[in-house]
Design a protein around this motif. Structure first.
Motif, PDB file in Angstrom:
ATOM      1  N   ARG A  39       0.984  -1.134  -0.058  1.00 17.63           N
ATOM      2  CA  ARG A  39      -0.076  -0.059  -0.083  1.00 17.63           C
ATOM      3  C   ARG A  39       0.860   1.282   0.070  1.00 17.63           C
ATOM      4  N   VAL A 209      -3.479 -10.973  -0.657  1.00 20.55           N
ATOM      5  CA  VAL A 209      -4.604 -10.716  -1.467  1.00 20.55           C
ATOM      6  C   VAL A 209      -5.825 -10.448  -0.987  1.00 20.55           C
ATOM      7  N   LEU A 212      -6.194  -7.043   0.481  1.00 19.24           N
ATOM      8  CA  LEU A 212      -6.359  -6.108  -0.572  1.00 19.24           C
ATOM      9  C   LEU A 212      -7.719  -6.110  -1.026  1.00 19.24           C
ATOM     10  N   LEU A 213      -8.347  -7.173  -1.324  1.00 16.08           N
ATOM     11  CA  LEU A 213      -9.815  -7.367  -1.840  1.00 16.08           C
ATOM     12  C   LEU A 213     -10.677  -6.752  -0.708  1.00 16.08           C
ATOM     13  N   GLY A 216     -11.213  -3.199  -1.082  1.00 13.73           N
ATOM     14  CA  GLY A 216     -11.541  -2.954  -2.326  1.00 13.73           C
ATOM     15  C   GLY A 216     -10.556  -2.654  -3.470  1.00 13.73           C
ATOM     16  N   GLU A 217      -9.346  -3.025  -3.091  1.00 12.90           N
ATOM     17  CA  GLU A 217      -8.333  -2.712  -4.146  1.00 12.90           C
ATOM     18  C   GLU A 217      -7.827  -3.923  -5.140  1.00 12.90           C
ATOM     19  N   ARG A 218      -7.373  -3.417  -6.205  1.00 13.55           N
ATOM     20  CA  ARG A 218      -7.351  -4.489  -7.283  1.00 13.55           C
ATOM     21  C   ARG A 218      -5.891  -5.335  -7.115  1.00 13.55           C
ATOM     22  N   PRO A 219      -5.752  -6.531  -6.502  1.00 12.63           N
ATOM     23  CA  PRO A 219      -4.535  -6.933  -6.393  1.00 12.63           C
ATOM     24  C   PRO A 219      -3.638  -7.078  -7.747  1.00 12.63           C
ATOM     25  N   PRO A 220      -2.305  -6.989  -7.695  1.00 12.96           N
ATOM     26  CA  PRO A 220      -1.438  -7.032  -8.636  1.00 12.96           C
ATOM     27  C   PRO A 220      -0.959  -8.390  -8.716  1.00 12.96           C
ATOM     28  N   HIS A 233      -1.210  -8.978 -19.901  1.00 12.42           N
ATOM     29  CA  HIS A 233      -1.743  -8.578 -18.477  1.00 12.42           C
ATOM     30  C   HIS A 233      -0.466  -8.608 -17.560  1.00 12.42           C
ATOM     31  N   LEU A 237       1.070  -4.842 -15.701  1.00  7.19           N
ATOM     32  CA  LEU A 237       1.338  -4.552 -14.303  1.00  7.19           C
ATOM     33  C   LEU A 237       2.916  -4.480 -13.840  1.00  7.19           C
TER      34      LEU A 237
END
Length: 249
Positions: A39, A209, A212-213, A216-220, A233, A237
């Motif tokens: 983060r 992960v 992060l989910l 509400g974040e998109r995990p890389p 993809h 990233l």
């Protein structure tokens, strides 16, 4: 105890179950540490020598894993440091001075976090590397065999071991000597540390992960390069961390 594939499977199954249960809280603590680093735009650096390098490969650069990850290896001295290939050898991991060069060669930023793996936790390069990581203020997760390490004398001048420096210590559950099935004439066969360390690594990644989910974040996360669209993809990233994550070495 019988020496057989079935006996080994039974030992591995029991050990994995025990490790998963006993290390649940430490896995969560490791995931919290890593999620906080990500983060803050951090990268996870993974380092292991000998067979513990397999742990670094579990953490950095594989399908289903986190993209902001970098693998550090002794061969970085040659690939990135310009040393001759003959500098590499089976006892290099015992040399504390190596750690300083490896850290200097790594693309490290202050917010980055480290996952270090050593079954014995006593070799000079690994212990010195852990000391450097903490001196520089990074978070540190150690994966080691508590039982094996407890029976060893440190090979570092300080007398300290990997676990002594870690913010979180994960016990891979391996016995002293790593192998599990005793042989009639002495010794044993069937090592487990690589398997249980991989389990812990994947559990940590999964928990990161999940955090992060939940936020509400998109995990890389990597897709396999061997599925349609995987390369595209992954390249998108990886571009976010250009110059900070090494691949292919």
């Amino acid at each position: 105890m019988t020496v057989s594939a079935e006996a080994y499977l039974a030992i591995v199954t029991e050990t994995m179950g025990r490790v998963a249960a006993d290390q649940r809280e430490n896995v969560a603590r490791a995931a919290d540490l890593i999620a906080a680093s990500l983060r803050a735009d951090g990268v996870v650096h993974a380092f292991g020598t000998g067979h513990s390098e397999a742990l670094a490969m579990e953490v950095a650069g594989r399908a289903g894993g986190l993209v902001p990850t970098n693998r550090i290896a002794l061969r970085d001295l040659v690939l990135h440091g310009g040393e001759p290939a003959d500098v590499l050898g089976p006892k290099l991991e015992r040399e504390p001075a190596v750690a300083h060069r490896l850290y200097e060669l790594a693309p490290v930023r202050p917010q980055d976090v480290f996952v270090l793996a050593s079954n014995s936790g006593v070799n000079g390069a690994m212990v010195e590397f852990a000391a450097i990581v903490k001196e520089r203020g990074h978070g540190l997760v150690a994966i080691t065999s508590v039982r094996h390490s407890a029976r060893m004398t440190s090979r570092h001048p300080s007398g300290r071991k990997l676990a002594d420096f870690a913010d979180v210590v994960l016990d891979n559950g391996a016995p002293y000597g790593d192998a599990t099935l005793p042989l009639p004439g002495g010794g044993a066969v069937g090592a487990v540390s690589s398997i249980t360390a991989a389990l812990l690594a994947q559990q940590i990644v999964t928990e990161v992960v999940a955090r992060l989910l939940a936020a509400g974040e998109r995990p890389p996360v990597y897709l396999s390069a061997n599925i349609t669209g995987g390369d595209e993809h992954n390249a998108e990233l990886e571009a976010r961390y250009a110059g900070r994550i090494r691949r292919g070495s």
